[in-house]
Design a protein around this motif. Structure first.
Motif, PDB file in Angstrom:
ATOM      1  N   LYS A 194       0.826  -1.209   0.000  1.00 23.69           N
ATOM      2  CA  LYS A 194       0.000   0.000   0.000  1.00 23.69           C
ATOM      3  C   LYS A 194       0.862   1.261   0.000  1.00 23.69           C
ATOM      4  O   LYS A 194       0.631   2.202  -0.759  1.00 23.69           O
ATOM      5  CB  LYS A 194      -0.903  -0.037   1.237  1.00 23.69           C
ATOM      6  N   ASP A 211      -4.458   2.287   7.738  1.00 23.54           N
ATOM      7  CA  ASP A 211      -5.167   3.186   6.840  1.00 23.54           C
ATOM      8  C   ASP A 211      -5.142   4.625   7.360  1.00 23.54           C
ATOM      9  O   ASP A 211      -5.066   5.575   6.574  1.00 23.54           O
ATOM     10  CB  ASP A 211      -6.614   2.715   6.663  1.00 23.54           C
ATOM     11  N   TYR A 236      -1.630   5.873   6.494  1.00 20.62           N
ATOM     12  CA  TYR A 236      -1.580   6.068   5.039  1.00 20.62           C
ATOM     13  C   TYR A 236      -2.322   7.345   4.639  1.00 20.62           C
ATOM     14  O   TYR A 236      -1.815   8.167   3.866  1.00 20.62           O
ATOM     15  CB  TYR A 236      -2.197   4.845   4.362  1.00 20.62           C
TER      16      TYR A 236
END
Length: 284
Positions: free
Chosen positions: A154, A254, A257
């Motif tokens: 990712k 997440d 990120y």
């Protein structure tokens, strides 16, 4: 008061556990199905503690010898396995939709508790460390290793030099070659995994910055780390790999990120476009 079961004590012992005890407990938790059938010499060799430590440990657990401990553990696993492999509020006769609603409530609760447990600025500090890293290494074992691999992919897609490692040998090689400017993000639900601890200790000795992503704020992993990003998720010993833990770990990743994308939008968008275009070339 009802005495704790062996499985419960392996999670939260009623005695003061030594460092060697905790290493042994981590090994037993990871290999619980095999322990009742394993000789003491093999237990000692595989766990990395001495036979005397094992003998003292089972006595602390309330058993006169290892044979008694293994017999009781085998009986407990047989009696409780049908209750522990899934969330304990699930009933066998309920409909799948009712089960779904219960699991949804558990997972929503996990995310809410995780968000509440985060201190102000911890995600921002984590994002800053990762953005500044020369190399970003995500490490973990088992289910946490899956999170590490997924996270590395990712972050790699937006231009951070990221690698995901999910086995002890690769982690130790990485740690041996670590240098100042590297960041190691260690994912471990318990914070006690011996392979992860050995790798982060060596990487830190070589100058790397360590970030712990764990549910256990009092674990050895937290003591070693430069920054701790906690999450809130519970699972019984035989529930290992439950979706609530994965959801909490994914949620933390997440958040980090997204924070990086917020702070470096041009870099993130441009690199995501370039990597997407490159992947699409494979389909032509």
């Amino acid at each position: 008061m009802k005495e704790k079961s062996i499985l419960e004590q392996l999670q939260a012992p009623e005695f003061k556990a030594s460092k060697s005890d905790r290493i042994l407990m981590e090994y037993i938790r990871a290999n619980v199905e095999n322990v009742p059938h394993t000789a003491i010499a093999h237990l000692a060799a595989d766990s990395g503690v001495g036979e005397a430590t094992i003998t003292r440990f089972v006595k602390k657990m309330g058993f006169p010898n290892l044979s008694g401990f293994k017999l009781a553990l085998a009986r407990e696993l047989t009696e409780s396995s049908h209750r522990y492999i899934i969330n304990n509020n699930i009933e066998a006769g309920e409909s799948a939709l009712e089960t779904g609603r219960k699991l949804l409530d558990v997972n929503i609760g996990t995310l809410e508790k995780t968000l509440e447990s985060l201190s102000d600025g911890v995600i921002e500090r984590c994002a800053a460390l990762m953005c500044a890293a020369k190399r970003l290494q995500f490490i973990g074992l088992g289910n946490s290793g899956f999170i590490a691999q997924d996270s590395a992919y990712k972050f790699y897609r937006i231009g951070l030099e990221s690698f995901g490692l999910d086995n002890g040998h690769s982690m130790m090689i990485m740690a041996a070659l670590a240098r100042p400017g590297d960041v190691v993000a260690a994912v471990s639900h318990s914070g006690h995994s011996p392979e992860v601890l050995k790798a982060v200790r060596l990487a830190k000795e070589n100058g790397a910055t360590i970030i712990a992503i764990t549910a256990n704020r009092t674990s050895p992993l937290c003591e070693i780390s430069n920054l701790v990003v906690p999450y809130q998720a519970e699972e019984t010993l035989l529930e290992t790999g439950s979706i609530s833990v994965k959801i909490a770990q994914f949620f933390i990743m997440d958040l980090i990120y997204t924070q990086i994308v917020k702070e470096k939008p041009e870099m993130a968008v441009e690199n995501k476009k370039r990597t997407t275009q490159a992947v699409n070339l494979l389909q032509r």
